[in-house]
Design a protein around this motif. Structure first.
Motif, PDB file in Angstrom:
ATOM      1  N   SER A  88     -30.645   0.266 -16.544  1.00  0.00           N
ATOM      2  CA  SER A  88     -31.800  -0.831 -16.850  1.00  0.00           C
ATOM      3  C   SER A  88     -32.473  -0.806 -15.386  1.00  0.00           C
ATOM      4  N   HIS A  89     -33.623  -1.367 -15.631  1.00  0.00           N
ATOM      5  CA  HIS A  89     -34.471  -1.410 -14.218  1.00  0.00           C
ATOM      6  C   HIS A  89     -34.858  -2.632 -14.081  1.00  0.00           C
ATOM      7  N   LYS A  90     -34.383  -3.399 -12.811  1.00  0.00           N
ATOM      8  CA  LYS A  90     -34.618  -4.439 -12.561  1.00  0.00           C
ATOM      9  C   LYS A  90     -35.676  -4.676 -11.534  1.00  0.00           C
ATOM     10  N   GLY A  91     -36.908  -4.294 -11.632  1.00  0.00           N
ATOM     11  CA  GLY A  91     -37.880  -4.189 -10.462  1.00  0.00           C
ATOM     12  C   GLY A  91     -38.504  -5.635 -10.742  1.00  0.00           C
ATOM     13  N   SER A  92     -39.352  -5.667  -9.528  1.00  0.00           N
ATOM     14  CA  SER A  92     -40.166  -6.791  -9.743  1.00  0.00           C
ATOM     15  C   SER A  92     -41.649  -6.663 -10.395  1.00  0.00           C
ATOM     16  N   ARG A  93     -41.765  -7.692 -11.222  1.00  0.00           N
ATOM     17  CA  ARG A  93     -42.935  -7.634 -12.206  1.00  0.00           C
ATOM     18  C   ARG A  93     -44.016  -8.647 -11.691  1.00  0.00           C
TER      19      ARG A  93
END
Length: 149
Positions: free
Chosen positions: A129-134
């Motif tokens: 999973s990718h928990k980058g800032s959106r």
């Protein structure tokens, strides 16, 4: 009487004595992996199924069987190649198998052991999973102005 020299017979005799153990001679085995289990086929012709004993202690699988001599005491042997008595063979199990789920079946003189691969040793897919800032930008875009600049 002349004796003949057969180098292949002598070579076979020498190799049989040095490479084969008594257990492998009396209990030949094929072992392979098929999917998520290992299969062992062990030849035990002429063995009474009630004498077959398979147990696991720690990581050692032990197979014992007995082939009884059914001939009379008062015989003159011309050839006696089939071993009789009690035989045992041991296999060391790795940590990637489930010894509590081993199954054994004896049919047509062949003992078949099915040894499942442990669940923790099976390959599995791990999702990333990718928990980058959106960042959401609201507004209207025009053809001359790039979005997000």
């Amino acid at each position: 009487m002349a004796t003949t020299f057969d180098p292949f017979r002598d070579l076979d005799r020498v190799l049989s004595g040095s490479l084969r153990t008594p257990a492998s001679a009396a209990m030949p085995m094929d072992l392979y992996r098929s999917g998520d289990h290992f299969v062992a086929h062990i030849d035990l012709p002429g063995v009474d199924p009630s004498t077959i004993d398979v147990d696991v202690e720690e990581r050692t699988l032990t197979i014992r069987a007995e082939r009884r001599d059914t001939t009379d005491e008062d015989v003159q042997w011309l050839s006696h190649e089939r071993p009789t008595g009690t035989f045992a063979r041991q296999l060391t199990l790795g940590y990637g198998v489930a010894p509590d789920r081993i199954e054994a079946d004896y049919s047509d003189g062949v003992l078949t052991l099915t040894i499942p691969v442990a669940d923790e040793a099976k390959p599995r897919k791990i999702s990333v999973s990718h928990k980058g800032s959106r960042q959401v930008i609201e507004g209207e875009a025009s053809a001359a102005q790039p979005v997000g600049v």
